[in-house]
Design a protein around this motif. Structure first.
Motif, PDB file in Angstrom:
ATOM      1  N   GLN A   1     -67.635 -42.901 -36.965  1.00 45.42           N
ATOM      2  CA  GLN A   1     -67.033 -41.616 -36.601  1.00 45.42           C
ATOM      3  C   GLN A   1     -67.613 -40.459 -37.409  1.00 45.42           C
ATOM      4  OE1 GLN A   1     -62.725 -42.232 -36.765  1.00 45.42           O
ATOM      5  NE2 GLN A   1     -62.767 -42.651 -34.591  1.00 45.42           N
TER       6      GLN A   1
ATOM      7  N   HIS B   1     -70.354 -31.417 -32.418  1.00 41.58           N
ATOM      8  CA  HIS B   1     -71.400 -30.948 -31.518  1.00 41.58           C
ATOM      9  C   HIS B   1     -70.689 -30.318 -30.317  1.00 41.58           C
ATOM     10  CE1 HIS B   1     -74.367 -33.320 -33.770  1.00 41.58           C
ATOM     11  NE2 HIS B   1     -73.388 -34.212 -33.855  1.00 41.58           N
TER      12      HIS B   1
ATOM     13  N   HIS C   1     -69.641 -38.274 -36.055  1.00 38.02           N
ATOM     14  CA  HIS C   1     -69.920 -37.181 -35.133  1.00 38.02           C
ATOM     15  C   HIS C   1     -68.830 -37.097 -34.077  1.00 38.02           C
ATOM     16  CE1 HIS C   1     -74.023 -36.519 -36.623  1.00 38.02           C
ATOM     17  NE2 HIS C   1     -73.961 -37.815 -36.900  1.00 38.02           N
TER      18      HIS C   1
ATOM     19  N   TYR D   1     -73.785 -41.292 -31.178  1.00 39.29           N
ATOM     20  CA  TYR D   1     -74.731 -40.261 -31.587  1.00 39.29           C
ATOM     21  C   TYR D   1     -75.971 -40.936 -32.146  1.00 39.29           C
ATOM     22  CZ  TYR D   1     -76.744 -36.241 -33.940  1.00 39.29           C
ATOM     23  OH  TYR D   1     -77.601 -35.252 -34.352  1.00 39.29           O
TER      24      TYR D   1
ATOM     25  N   THR E   1     -67.590 -41.975 -29.252  1.00 37.35           N
ATOM     26  CA  THR E   1     -68.664 -40.990 -29.246  1.00 37.35           C
ATOM     27  C   THR E   1     -69.863 -41.623 -29.933  1.00 37.35           C
ATOM     28  OG1 THR E   1     -67.146 -39.112 -29.287  1.00 37.35           O
ATOM     29  CG2 THR E   1     -69.389 -38.719 -30.061  1.00 37.35           C
TER      30      THR E   1
ATOM     31  N   GLU F   1     -76.603 -44.141 -34.760  1.00 38.98           N
ATOM     32  CA  GLU F   1     -75.499 -44.383 -35.691  1.00 38.98           C
ATOM     33  C   GLU F   1     -74.413 -45.222 -35.033  1.00 38.98           C
ATOM     34  OE1 GLU F   1     -74.063 -40.842 -37.572  1.00 38.98           O
ATOM     35  OE2 GLU F   1     -76.084 -40.076 -37.866  1.00 38.98           O
TER      36      GLU F   1
ATOM     37  N   VAL G   1     -67.879 -34.767 -30.265  1.00 39.74           N
ATOM     38  CA  VAL G   1     -68.467 -33.957 -29.208  1.00 39.74           C
ATOM     39  C   VAL G   1     -67.370 -33.244 -28.436  1.00 39.74           C
ATOM     40  CG1 VAL G   1     -69.741 -34.073 -27.019  1.00 39.74           C
ATOM     41  CG2 VAL G   1     -70.460 -35.474 -28.951  1.00 39.74           C
TER      42      VAL G   1
ATOM     43  N   SER H   1     -64.368 -35.845 -27.831  1.00 41.63           N
ATOM     44  CA  SER H   1     -64.052 -37.028 -28.633  1.00 41.63           C
ATOM     45  C   SER H   1     -62.555 -37.037 -28.899  1.00 41.63           C
ATOM     46  CB  SER H   1     -64.814 -36.990 -29.954  1.00 41.63           C
ATOM     47  OG  SER H   1     -66.201 -36.916 -29.732  1.00 41.63           O
TER      48      SER H   1
ATOM     49  N   ALA I   1     -66.603 -35.237 -40.107  1.00 43.53           N
ATOM     50  CA  ALA I   1     -67.455 -35.456 -38.936  1.00 43.53           C
ATOM     51  C   ALA I   1     -68.162 -34.158 -38.537  1.00 43.53           C
ATOM     52  CB  ALA I   1     -66.623 -35.969 -37.766  1.00 43.53           C
ATOM     53  N   VAL I   2     -69.356 -34.307 -37.997  1.00 48.56           N
ATOM     54  CA  VAL I   2     -70.120 -33.175 -37.482  1.00 48.56           C
ATOM     55  C   VAL I   2     -69.700 -32.950 -36.034  1.00 48.56           C
ATOM     56  CG1 VAL I   2     -72.416 -32.298 -36.923  1.00 48.56           C
ATOM     57  CG2 VAL I   2     -72.069 -33.684 -38.985  1.00 48.56           C
TER      58      VAL I   2
END
Length: 126
Positions: free
Chosen positions: A58, A102, A60, A50, A48, A53, A62, A9, A99-100
């Motif tokens: 934003q 991944h 998430h 996910y 990105t 969502e 990656v 991302s 943000a998460v």
């Protein structure tokens, strides 16, 4: 060999130069790669998505790293490289945002059809 592709991302804070240096060092130490053979291509993605969502939220991010090696490495070597990549991502991707992240990695054998060439070329200034 090795051929390394990093999809990520665009919005993350990612020390790509430091990651590439540390990754190349790990490939030399773990997989007996030659330093001059390590080539990493970074591809930053504008969007990105996910689940369901809204990507504009934003929430998430990656990062996926794919390493292609000439056949012959043991599964243990590939697993050690994969785990090392994940540890390096923890070091080189900032963890100070909402943000998460991944993060994933895979090491695979290059197809027997793999070929390459090298020559001089002109690079455009950015």
């Amino acid at each position: 060999m090795p051929q390394i592709t990093v999809d990520h991302s665009k919005a993350i804070h990612f020390d790509r130069e430091g990651f590439a240096h540390d990754l190349h060092t790990a490939l030399v130490e773990i997989a007996a790669a030659k330093p001059e053979a390590c080539k990493t291509q970074f591809r930053a993605s504008e969007v990105t998505a996910y689940g369901y969502e809204d990507p504009l939220d934003q929430g998430h991010a990656v990062v996926h790293v794919m390493i292609g090696l000439l056949a012959g490495r043991t599964e243990e070597t590939k697993e050690k490289l994969t785990e090392t990549v994940l540890e390096l991502l923890k070091k080189h991707v900032a963890d100070d945002g909402p943000a998460v992240l991944h993060a994933s990695a895979e090491v695979r054998d290059l197809d027997p059809s793999y070929r390459k060439f090298e020559r001089q070329t002109v690079l455009r200034r950015q």
